[in-house]
Each structure stands twice: as C-alpha cells, then as structure tokens.
Motif scaffolding. Structure first.
Motif, PDB file in Angstrom:
ATOM      1  N   PHE A  33       0.856  -1.188   0.000  1.00  0.00           N
ATOM      2  CA  PHE A  33       0.000   0.000   0.000  1.00  0.00           C
ATOM      3  C   PHE A  33       0.891   1.236   0.000  1.00  0.00           C
ATOM      4  CE2 PHE A  33      -2.472  -3.445   1.614  1.00  0.00           C
ATOM      5  CZ  PHE A  33      -3.761  -3.224   1.146  1.00  0.00           C
ATOM      6  N   SER A  34       0.483   2.233  -0.779  1.00  0.00           N
ATOM      7  CA  SER A  34       1.297   3.444  -0.878  1.00  0.00           C
ATOM      8  C   SER A  34       0.419   4.690  -0.806  1.00  0.00           C
ATOM      9  CB  SER A  34       2.108   3.450  -2.181  1.00  0.00           C
ATOM     10  OG  SER A  34       1.269   3.676  -3.296  1.00  0.00           O
ATOM     11  N   THR A  35       1.031   5.777  -0.392  1.00  0.00           N
ATOM     12  CA  THR A  35       0.370   7.070  -0.341  1.00  0.00           C
ATOM     13  C   THR A  35       1.195   8.073  -1.153  1.00  0.00           C
ATOM     14  OG1 THR A  35       1.550   7.645   1.688  1.00  0.00           O
ATOM     15  CG2 THR A  35      -0.624   6.664   1.933  1.00  0.00           C
ATOM     16  N   ILE A  36       0.599   9.227  -1.387  1.00  0.00           N
ATOM     17  CA  ILE A  36       1.284  10.304  -2.088  1.00  0.00           C
ATOM     18  C   ILE A  36       1.800  11.304  -1.067  1.00  0.00           C
ATOM     19  CG2 ILE A  36       1.034  12.226  -3.713  1.00  0.00           C
ATOM     20  CD1 ILE A  36      -1.211  10.646  -5.046  1.00  0.00           C
ATOM     21  N   ASP A  37       3.066  11.635  -1.172  1.00  0.00           N
ATOM     22  CA  ASP A  37       3.639  12.718  -0.373  1.00  0.00           C
ATOM     23  C   ASP A  37       3.761  13.954  -1.256  1.00  0.00           C
ATOM     24  OD1 ASP A  37       3.870  11.383   2.009  1.00  0.00           O
ATOM     25  OD2 ASP A  37       5.988  10.871   1.757  1.00  0.00           O
ATOM     26  N   TYR A  38       3.159  15.051  -0.790  1.00  0.00           N
ATOM     27  CA  TYR A  38       3.209  16.309  -1.530  1.00  0.00           C
ATOM     28  C   TYR A  38       4.263  17.225  -0.923  1.00  0.00           C
ATOM     29  CZ  TYR A  38      -1.251  14.893  -3.563  1.00  0.00           C
ATOM     30  OH  TYR A  38      -2.244  14.212  -4.232  1.00  0.00           O
ATOM     31  N   SER A  39       4.978  17.915  -1.774  1.00  0.00           N
ATOM     32  CA  SER A  39       5.966  18.889  -1.308  1.00  0.00           C
ATOM     33  C   SER A  39       5.267  20.065  -0.633  1.00  0.00           C
ATOM     34  CB  SER A  39       6.796  19.390  -2.493  1.00  0.00           C
ATOM     35  OG  SER A  39       7.614  20.465  -2.112  1.00  0.00           O
ATOM     36  N   GLU A  40       5.955  20.685   0.322  1.00  0.00           N
ATOM     37  CA  GLU A  40       5.429  21.912   0.943  1.00  0.00           C
ATOM     38  C   GLU A  40       5.761  23.139   0.109  1.00  0.00           C
ATOM     39  OE1 GLU A  40       6.942  22.109   4.878  1.00  0.00           O
ATOM     40  OE2 GLU A  40       5.753  20.408   5.607  1.00  0.00           O
ATOM     41  N   LEU A  44       3.992  21.442  -8.393  1.00  0.00           N
ATOM     42  CA  LEU A  44       3.988  20.844  -7.063  1.00  0.00           C
ATOM     43  C   LEU A  44       4.469  19.400  -7.180  1.00  0.00           C
ATOM     44  CD1 LEU A  44       3.223  21.006  -4.039  1.00  0.00           C
ATOM     45  CD2 LEU A  44       0.932  20.224  -4.682  1.00  0.00           C
ATOM     46  N   PRO A  45       5.691  19.098  -6.721  1.00  0.00           N
ATOM     47  CA  PRO A  45       6.201  17.726  -6.848  1.00  0.00           C
ATOM     48  C   PRO A  45       5.475  16.761  -5.906  1.00  0.00           C
ATOM     49  CG  PRO A  45       7.968  19.316  -6.404  1.00  0.00           C
ATOM     50  CD  PRO A  45       6.669  20.001  -6.129  1.00  0.00           C
ATOM     51  N   ILE A  46       5.419  15.516  -6.326  1.00  0.00           N
ATOM     52  CA  ILE A  46       4.895  14.460  -5.474  1.00  0.00           C
ATOM     53  C   ILE A  46       5.874  13.291  -5.484  1.00  0.00           C
ATOM     54  CG2 ILE A  46       2.495  15.096  -5.889  1.00  0.00           C
ATOM     55  CD1 ILE A  46       2.290  12.626  -7.712  1.00  0.00           C
ATOM     56  N   THR A  47       5.852  12.504  -4.443  1.00  0.00           N
ATOM     57  CA  THR A  47       6.619  11.260  -4.393  1.00  0.00           C
ATOM     58  C   THR A  47       5.725  10.154  -3.841  1.00  0.00           C
ATOM     59  OG1 THR A  47       7.480  11.848  -2.201  1.00  0.00           O
ATOM     60  CG2 THR A  47       8.878  12.351  -4.102  1.00  0.00           C
ATOM     61  N   THR A  48       6.067   8.939  -4.189  1.00  0.00           N
ATOM     62  CA  THR A  48       5.360   7.771  -3.655  1.00  0.00           C
ATOM     63  C   THR A  48       6.014   7.327  -2.348  1.00  0.00           C
ATOM     64  OG1 THR A  48       4.516   6.927  -5.759  1.00  0.00           O
ATOM     65  CG2 THR A  48       4.935   5.310  -4.038  1.00  0.00           C
ATOM     66  N   ARG A  49       5.201   7.129  -1.332  1.00  0.00           N
ATOM     67  CA  ARG A  49       5.684   6.570  -0.071  1.00  0.00           C
ATOM     68  C   ARG A  49       5.014   5.217   0.129  1.00  0.00           C
ATOM     69  NH1 ARG A  49       3.683   7.248   5.053  1.00  0.00           N
ATOM     70  NH2 ARG A  49       2.540   9.116   4.409  1.00  0.00           N
ATOM     71  N   ILE A  50       5.807   4.169   0.188  1.00  0.00           N
ATOM     72  CA  ILE A  50       5.289   2.811   0.282  1.00  0.00           C
ATOM     73  C   ILE A  50       5.374   2.329   1.718  1.00  0.00           C
ATOM     74  CG2 ILE A  50       5.582   0.422  -0.496  1.00  0.00           C
ATOM     75  CD1 ILE A  50       6.770   1.536  -3.070  1.00  0.00           C
ATOM     76  N   GLU A  51       4.249   1.857   2.241  1.00  0.00           N
ATOM     77  CA  GLU A  51       4.275   1.244   3.568  1.00  0.00           C
ATOM     78  C   GLU A  51       5.111  -0.035   3.502  1.00  0.00           C
ATOM     79  OE1 GLU A  51       0.678   0.748   5.675  1.00  0.00           O
ATOM     80  OE2 GLU A  51      -0.204   2.640   4.985  1.00  0.00           O
TER      81      GLU A  51
END
Length: 336
Positions: A217-224, A312-319
């Motif tokens: 499962f993964s979520t999206i991390d958004y840059s500040e 706005l950059p995003i990265t994948t964060r995987i549990e």
C-alpha cells in the motif's frame, strides 16, 4: 460521458472476449513474447490511467540508480514524433512525451530516457548503446505482451480498485481482471493517510493474491513548496492561485490542497491534454499558476507563462518500504 458509456454496455462482452483471447494466445505461446537475460521491470496497470505509474517509476529509479546502469522506456503518449527517440538537451515534452521528459528533467544524470511504440525495438536500440543499460524500466507496458518482463509491478488506485471494475467501454479496465495474475507485485496506490489495517485486509482479500504475489500500500507525499526552473516558493504563501491539471484523476491533489487550506480556482483538463492557443490565452490572464509536474513539462515552453508558472512535486511513499525494496532487489537478482 457516463451516459454514453452505459449505452455502450453491449460492447463490453466483445471487448472482454477480444482481450481475453489475445492474452490466452500469449499464455499458450501461440503469440510470441520475448524474454531477456537482464532485468526488465514493467510498471503498469489494468485501468486506463490515474494509478500513479510516473511516481512509481521515479521511486524505482531512486532505489536502483546506485547499483545499475538504468534506462526507462516509454511509448511517449501524445508526442509529435514516431519511432525510437532518446532524450537529449534538444528534446522537449512535445517530441518525447510529458512523462518521459519529466524523467529526463529530474534524472538525466542517472538514467537514459527513451521512447518507442515498439518496446522490443526500443530495448534492442538501448542495448546497442556504448554504455548500455543493464536494467530497463518499462513505463505503462503491462498490456505490451510482446515483451516478457522479468518483473511486473501492477498498480491499482485505492479509490478505483480493479477488483471493482469492468472492461471498456463501460468500465475502465484495459483487459479482464484475471490479467492481474501476471503481476509479481501489486501496489494499491493513492491511499488516504492513516488507512486502517481493517481496510488493508479487506482490499487484500478482494485482490486475492496468488502465493507468488505480494501486495503493498502506498500514499502520495506532496511537497510543501512549489518550483519553477528559477524559483522556489512555499505553497502556503500563494493565496490565491490557479490550479491547472491535465491528469486522469486530480481528486487526491484537490483533497490535499483543501486539507492544506489553500485558496485556488481549478482548471481541469483531460489527461495528457494538448494545450491550445486559446487555453494559453486564458492562462496568461492568471496571476499565479500551480500545476502538476507532468503538466509543467508542457506548459513551461510558453514564455508568456514562465514568470507565473510553478509545479507541485509528489513522491510515492510505500508502507513497509524496506520489504518492498528487498523484494524488488530479490526479483532483479533473479533475472540475471
């Protein structure tokens, strides 16, 4: 559009049978797939876009770039060129395609970026390079069965699981759900923050993975911060701004901005939208524009927008990322 899709429901069994038969012919060896003696990773989905393939490819580049000579190979959807093309300083999003150009823009020191509609031909061209890649990542090639990837990573969006969908034209699946059995790893993407263990168990049960498959499962991390080629600003300092999206599913981005308390108007275009002169004239009237990284690759070519345009950059964060990383590396080593 939804009404038209409903009207086309009688076509669904035909599409199902055509795609099922095609896959069956490959499974039986009556249509030929080419396998390789070096690692080829395929990142794809069953659905028509919106599952987060681009940030997943970027995740894999970051994971593997220190240990392998990497290349990415995409079709180059929507580009104005044909055939095999490698990214150079002279290529643009228009000639290469927005997503591969994004890979080049971010990772040109770490990866060779190429496009070709014919993946077998593209792989052979890459392997003829003097500094040939020893690992190739195929972007959006799960249905391109002329290539038998050593590792298949299948993505499905939390908000639009393939297990709840049907094939085109009424549904969004490119092939029957059974195609998921070709995956080695299945990643449920774009999960909400704090998704519960109960929810993950429910989804895993619905996916019903084979013994050889792992589900993550993964979520999206958004840059500040938002970025241009020359400037960086904190997104909270932008009030208000115009959000421009040309992606398949902007909903997670809108939810993030709403949680962040951002003030914006939203101009929503279809995925891979080719911005017309009329579109650009509208955007020229805006004070500040925030867009996705993919859309930025196309829009930044317009000089009239460059002083107001940010992405706005995003990265994948995987549990359980350590388990995921280990599994990918294990599969890569098994391809040699």
């Amino acid at each position: 559009m939804r009404f038209l899709r409903t009207l086309l429901f009688p076509v669904v069994p035909i599409y199902f049978m055509v795609t099922w038969l095609r896959n069956k012919l490959y499974d039986l060896g009556l249509k030929k797939s080419k396998a390789y003696s070096f690692p080829v990773i395929c990142v794809g989905n069953l659905s028509t876009g919106g599952t987060g393939k681009t940030p997943m490819v970027e995740y894999l580049i970051r994971l593997l770039k220190e240990d392998f000579t990497l290349a990415t190979l995409s079709r180059g959807y929507g580009r104005a060129t044909k055939g095999f093309l490698m990214a150079t300083e002279n290529t643009t999003a228009q000639t290469l395609g927005d997503e591969p150009y994004q890979f080049y823009h971010k990772f040109k020191e770490d990866v060779v970026v190429a496009v070709d509609e014919q993946r077998q031909h593209g792989i052979s061209q890459l392997r003829e390079l003097q500094n040939k890649p020893d690992l190739i990542i195929l972007d959006d090639a799960f249905q391109h069965r002329k290539v038998k990837a050593g590792i298949n990573i299948l993505l499905t969006s939390y908000h639009n699981l393939y297990t709840n969908d049907i094939v085109l034209p009424t549904g969004n699946l490119r092939e029957p759900r059974k195609g998921a059995k070709r995956a080695d790893i299945i990643v449920v993407t774009k999960c909400p923050l704090g998704v519960s263990e109960h929810d993950k168990e429910r989804i895993t049960k619905a996916i019903n993975p084979e013994e050889y498959q792992m589900v993550f499962f993964s979520t999206i991390d958004y840059s500040e911060a938002v970025f241009s080629d020359s400037e960086t600003l904190m997104i909270n300092s932008l009030k208000p701004f115009t959000l421009v999206t040309g992606i398949a599913n902007p909903k997670p981005l809108l939810e993030h901005l709403d949680r962040n308390g951002s003030e914006y108007e939203h101009l929503n275009y279809k995925d891979h939208h080719n911005f017309s002169s009329a579109d650009i004239k509208v955007l020229e009237q805006k004070d500040v524009i925030v867009t996705t990284e993919k859309d930025y690759m196309r829009l930044k070519t317009y000089n009239t927008l460059k002083d107001k345009l940010f992405y706005l950059p995003i990265t994948t964060r995987i549990e359980d990322s350590d388990v995921f990383d280990s599994k990918v590396i294990e599969l890569v080593k098994g391809c040699h």
